[in-house]
Write a protein that holds these residues in place. Structure first.
Motif, short mmCIF file in Angstrom:
data_model
loop_
_atom_site.label_atom_id
_atom_site.label_comp_id
_atom_site.label_asym_id
_atom_site.label_seq_id
_atom_site.Cartn_x
_atom_site.Cartn_y
_atom_site.Cartn_z
N ASN A 89 -11.07 -2.56 -4.19
CA ASN A 89 -10.30 -3.46 -3.33
C ASN A 89 -9.24 -2.66 -2.59
O ASN A 89 -8.05 -2.83 -2.80
CB ASN A 89 -9.67 -4.53 -4.22
N LEU A 90 -9.72 -1.75 -1.73
CA LEU A 90 -8.78 -0.92 -0.98
C LEU A 90 -9.01 -1.15 0.51
O LEU A 90 -10.11 -1.51 0.93
CB LEU A 90 -9.02 0.56 -1.29
N PHE A 91 -7.98 -0.93 1.28
CA PHE A 91 -8.09 -1.06 2.73
C PHE A 91 -8.31 0.34 3.30
O PHE A 91 -7.40 1.16 3.30
CB PHE A 91 -6.85 -1.74 3.30
N LEU A 94 -6.12 2.08 6.01
CA LEU A 94 -4.71 2.37 5.73
C LEU A 94 -4.61 3.59 4.80
O LEU A 94 -5.59 4.01 4.20
CB LEU A 94 -4.05 1.16 5.06
N ASP A 98 0.15 3.03 1.91
CA ASP A 98 0.08 1.64 2.36
C ASP A 98 -0.62 0.77 1.32
O ASP A 98 -0.22 -0.35 1.05
CB ASP A 98 -0.68 1.55 3.68
N PHE A 101 1.60 0.00 -1.64
CA PHE A 101 2.76 -0.85 -1.37
C PHE A 101 2.44 -2.08 -0.51
O PHE A 101 3.34 -2.70 0.03
CB PHE A 101 3.87 -0.04 -0.69
N ILE A 102 1.17 -2.42 -0.41
CA ILE A 102 0.77 -3.42 0.58
C ILE A 102 1.43 -4.78 0.34
O ILE A 102 1.63 -5.56 1.28
CB ILE A 102 -0.78 -3.55 0.65
N THR A 103 1.79 -5.09 -0.89
CA THR A 103 2.43 -6.40 -1.10
C THR A 103 3.95 -6.34 -0.95
O THR A 103 4.61 -7.37 -1.01
CB THR A 103 2.10 -6.97 -2.49
N GLY A 104 4.50 -5.17 -0.71
CA GLY A 104 5.94 -5.11 -0.50
C GLY A 104 6.46 -3.68 -0.51
O GLY A 104 6.32 -2.98 -1.51
N PHE A 105 7.04 -3.27 0.61
CA PHE A 105 7.58 -1.92 0.72
C PHE A 105 9.05 -1.89 0.29
O PHE A 105 9.75 -2.90 0.41
CB PHE A 105 7.52 -1.45 2.18
N LEU A 111 13.90 -1.99 7.55
CA LEU A 111 12.54 -1.52 7.82
C LEU A 111 11.97 -0.88 6.56
O LEU A 111 12.71 -0.46 5.67
CB LEU A 111 12.53 -0.51 8.96
N ALA A 112 10.63 -0.81 6.52
CA ALA A 112 9.97 -0.19 5.38
C ALA A 112 10.42 1.26 5.28
O ALA A 112 10.39 1.99 6.26
CB ALA A 112 8.47 -0.28 5.54
N ASP A 113 10.81 1.66 4.09
CA ASP A 113 11.27 3.03 3.88
C ASP A 113 10.06 3.84 3.42
O ASP A 113 9.75 3.93 2.24
CB ASP A 113 12.37 3.04 2.82
N ARG A 114 9.38 4.44 4.39
CA ARG A 114 8.14 5.14 4.06
C ARG A 114 8.43 6.38 3.23
O ARG A 114 7.59 6.81 2.44
CB ARG A 114 7.38 5.51 5.33
N LYS A 153 -2.44 2.05 -7.94
CA LYS A 153 -1.88 0.75 -7.60
C LYS A 153 -1.49 -0.03 -8.85
O LYS A 153 -0.42 -0.62 -8.93
CB LYS A 153 -2.93 -0.08 -6.82
#
Lengths: 503, 331
Positions: A89-91, A94, A98, A101-105, A111-114, A153
């Protein structure tokens, strides 16, 4: 013994038919529990119940000592359960980061802190020994690495229970070893693992406990030390192996019917040469990605081949599937839902699909529905297809075994000489499997050639006259059934299939 | 494949990936040679200014395309939302700023209507937005009896104004582009938009609020369409019944030209900017070089076709590579 997950008399019925019945099982904290059982034994239903995909009809569950009744997959996730399915179940579009952290960065200035996310991801990847930058796209990773990302994940969410469902089917042996190391590491950290697999030796090597399901019931359970492979098989099938397969009704003749010579396609298969005699069932064994399904597609004209020839009944075959059908090749596909059947069309229409041109009547070639129905009725009796109204009932409403019979009936109508059966019993229950084996035997006994492709060694050794092993697009070994009809050398077969080629 | 790929293969890959930019450069060069004035600062500035209208809407629809959806109603939203802003300015006396907000708000509301049918009632986006394409325009025609609607005169001085030498439409265009870029790359929502387009069922399993993400992109597409319409109206000062008609195809074309895939999961905000600007460049360039105006649509079609062809070439190359790796290829 502290139980992390407890199932108490859990039952799940589909329209009154139990898929899981009265199942009571304790998953001890910090252990790896192997769950084994045949297709249709209830493993996937059980996992869907635990995962909140379907609610149980009866029974209760407790997780971490509290009542647990998930209404949706998100509830299971929230409680601290992660699933690692065969299909990941990966995208793929991305990056690793990503996906984690897809459900919350983490956020910085709104802004998202990459950068912070990358630091966390890097630590996770190091723990799993993946040497990739967190910004690497998932589509650039190998299958084994993708699975580890899925585990990353789960680790990020700090789950307590990780459920693996057939995780090794698409992995190379080396990736499998690495996965096992990771699972052992998870256990050392005190996490609990449920490991579902068909590969019994893996279960023995990896698990602390084994639970065996059959017909939706828990039939055997205990520490792995008490479980030899023989006991696992006995518990899984509830009888001795020998009664799983019908006896072969005729021996193959000496006459060669199918001859493949030097079939090569760069990057896919290399120098495939073998023959099948009239009345012979030839097994083709190999792991996923060994090239067996690709070879079947080449045989049927679905994929190109650069070199070599294929002769069926004295004629060289070429061209696309249409030409191959009229040259006498039938292809029962691995994926009957997507490739073999029109799921929403009635049974009768599916059966006439490969021969629809012969059913044209009159100057306009209009379809003769009466003949179509008659052909279908004959097939129904012949193959004992369980369906009430052939010209109304959509194929979708049949069981897996009966669907597969419809596919075979479709091809029988075209009277082919070479049957390619690609994983014909996948997703089919034990009883229907027997009928499909009996059908394969009948096809061979009628003087046809059968190429039986499978990743289940049992059915190949049970049904075939000879078994070829494929690995990395090459045929690496061939095994004959000994003349006094005992079994094949299973260890040698497995060794040939698992052989790690030095690239 | 990374280490084994030859230099030539990597060069082809790069060319395919940057196809739009390369086409853009070729187009600029060609028109520059035809008429040197074409590459002058003033003309290039004008091109960007004229692209703003198409570009703003293209950025919005890129989000929809990213989720694997489609929005055919943008042309009608441009019309109806601008009209709503006009009524607000004329009858309620809100100023130009109020007009901008009204256009944005009305666009978002119309987008929300699309979202309701698509997400709540589960109707295919193509059908829903095809229906609203007619409904929204029809409602606008009903309100105005298909007559031209004149905006208060203050509007044009806003539309033609400049701030520190930069025309207002360009400023708005740039703001939308930067905000959309940040939203797509640097927010959880943005990453989820990509995830939904890659695998919608997987998105649900991963705990992504699928319905909310999908609804949001239609609302955003509506809002940007409304804003785009208003920005163009602000330069003209009036709106007639045919305003925005057929523009949905220009907008989709600009997004696709900018690299957005109609299958979802691929595309960027800046891509939409480039796509829209490229289309405008071709239009202006044709006018400049004195070519027959009736050839314009054909040339535009050619460029779109080329860009899409390149995209599908790139994808089939990738597919080939991914499938054929059972064994090493001997050369």
């Amino acid at each position: 013994m502290d139980a992390l997950l407890e199932l108490d008399a859990v039952t799940k019925e589909w329209f009154g038919v139990p898929a899981v019945s009265d199942l009571t099982l304790r998953i001890p904290r910090g252990e790896v529990v192997g769950i084994i059982g045949e297709n249709g034994a209830g493993k996937s239903t059980l996992m869907n119940v635990i995962g909140g995909v379907v609610p149980p009809t009866r029974g209760r569950m407790r997780f971490k000592g509290a009542d647990y009744a998930p209404a949706a997959p998100a509830d299971a996730t929230g409680a601290g359960i992660a699933f690692i399915h065969q299909e990941l179940n990966l995208f793929t579009n991305l990056s690793i980061l990503d996906n984690v952290f897809i459900t919350g960065f983490p956020r910085r200035f709104g802004l998202a802190d990459r950068r912070a996310a990358a630091t966390v991801t890097r630590t996770l990847l190091e723990r799993l020994d993946i040497r990739h930058d967190p910004e690497t796209l998932v589509e650039d990773l190998a299958p084994g690495e993708r699975q580890l990302v899925e585990i990353a994940k789960a680790l990020h969410r700090s789950v307590d229970l990780i459920i693996f469902d057939e995780p090794t089917t698409s992995l190379t042996p080396r990736e499998t070893v690495r996965l096992f190391e990771v699972i052992s590491g998870l256990r050392r950290e005190g996490r609990t693992v449920i490991y579902i697999s068909h590969i019994l030796s893996d279960v023995r090597a990896l698990c602390d406990r084994v639970a065996v399901l059959r017909d939706g019931r828990l039939v055997d359970e205990g520490p792995v030390g008490d479980f030899g492979i023989a006991r696992m098989i006995r518990s899984m099938i509830g009888r001795e192996l020998s009664s799983l397969f019908p006896p072969r009704s005729a021996a193959p003749s000496e006459k060669v019917l199918v001859q493949a010579r030097g079939l090569s396609q760069p990057g896919v298969v290399e120098d495939i040469t073998f023959s099948i005699r009239e009345g012979e069932i030839l097994g083709l064994f190999g792991l996923m990605g060994s090239g067996r399904s690709e070879l079947a597609r080449i045989f049927f004209g679905l994929d190109p081949v650069a070199e070599g020839s294929l002769i069926v009944a004295g004629r060289a075959v070429s061209g696309g599937p249409m030409a191959r059908i009229s040259d006498g090749i039938a292809f029962v596909t691995e994926n009957r839902r997507e490739e073999g059947l029109l799921m929403d069309a009635p049974v009768a229409e599916n059966i006439s699909l490969a021969t629809v041109e012969q059913l044209g009547r009159g100057p306009l070639g209009l379809l003769d529905r009466d003949v179509e129905r008659a052909v279908a009725e004959r097939a129904k009796v012949d193959l004992s297809i369980r369906a009430s109204d052939l010209s109304r009932l959509p194929v979708r409403s049949l069981s897996g075994g009966n669907q597969q019979k419809v596919v075979i009936a479709k091809w029988l109508a075209a009277a082919p000489r070479l049957f390619i059966l690609d994983e014909p019993t996948r997703g089919v229950d034990v009883g229907a499997k027997y009928e499909i084996y009996a059908l394969a035997d009948r096809l061979a006994a009628a003087g046809n050639a059968v190429l039986f492709i499978s990743s289940e060694l049992e059915e190949l050794t049970g049904m075939c006259d000879r078994v070829l092993v494929m690995n990395r697009g090459e045929i690496t070994a061939g095994f004959d059934r000994a003349p006094d009809m005992p079994h094949f050398d299973r260890e040698a077969l497995l060794a040939a299939a698992f052989r790690e080629v030095v690239a | 494949m990374s280490a084994g790929a030859s230099f030539r293969e990597r060069a082809v890959d790069l060319a395919l990936r940057r196809a739009t930019v390369i086409i853009f450069a070729v187009v600029l060069l060609y028109f520059g040679m035809q008429a040197p004035l074409f590459l002058g600062v003033e003309n290039l500035g004008n091109i960007v200014k004229q692209s703003a209208f198409l570009g703003i809407a293209a950025i919005g629809i890129t989000l929809v395309l990213l989720t694997g959806g489609i929005d055919l109603s943008v042309g009608s939203v441009m019309y109806l939302a601008s009209l709503a802003a006009g009524f607000a300015m004329r009858d309620m006396g809100v100023g130009v700023a109020g007009g901008v907000l009204a256009a944005l708000g009305a666009g978002a509301l119309l987008g929300a209507i699309n979202a309701f049918f698509i997400v709540r009632l589960g109707i295919v986006p193509f059908i829903v937005t095809l229906a609203t394409l007619f409904a929204f325009r029809g409602f606008g025609a009903f309100l105005t009896s298909s007559r031209q609607f004149d905006f208060p005169p203050g509007l044009r001085s806003f539309g033609l104004a400049s701030v520190m030498g930069i025309p207002v439409p360009v400023l708005v265009f740039a703001t939308v582009a930067v905000v959309a870029h940040l939203a797509l790359t640097r927010t959880t929502f943005g990453r989820q938009v990509y995830a939904v387009g890659n695998d919608a069922t997987g998105a649900v399993k991963a705990g992504i609020p699928l319905g909310r993400v999908r609804a949001a992109v239609y609302v955003i597409s509506g809002a940007t369409a409304g804003l785009a319409g208003f920005i163009l109206i602000a330069q003209i000062g009036r709106i007639d019944a045919g305003f925005g008609q057929g523009r949905e195809f220009d907008v989709i074309a600009a997004a696709v030209l900018g690299g957005a895939s109609l299958f979802g999961g691929v595309g960027t905000a800046f891509g939409a900017v480039i796509g829209a600007t490229l289309m405008q460049t071709v239009n202006t360039g044709l006018a400049f070089s004195g070519m027959n105006l009736y050839l314009q649509p054909i040339l535009q079609a050619g460029i779109i076709f080329l860009a899409v062809l390149v995209d599908s070439l790139r994808q089939s190359r990738q597919m080939l590579r991914r499938r054929r790796t059972i064994r090493p290829i001997q050369r």
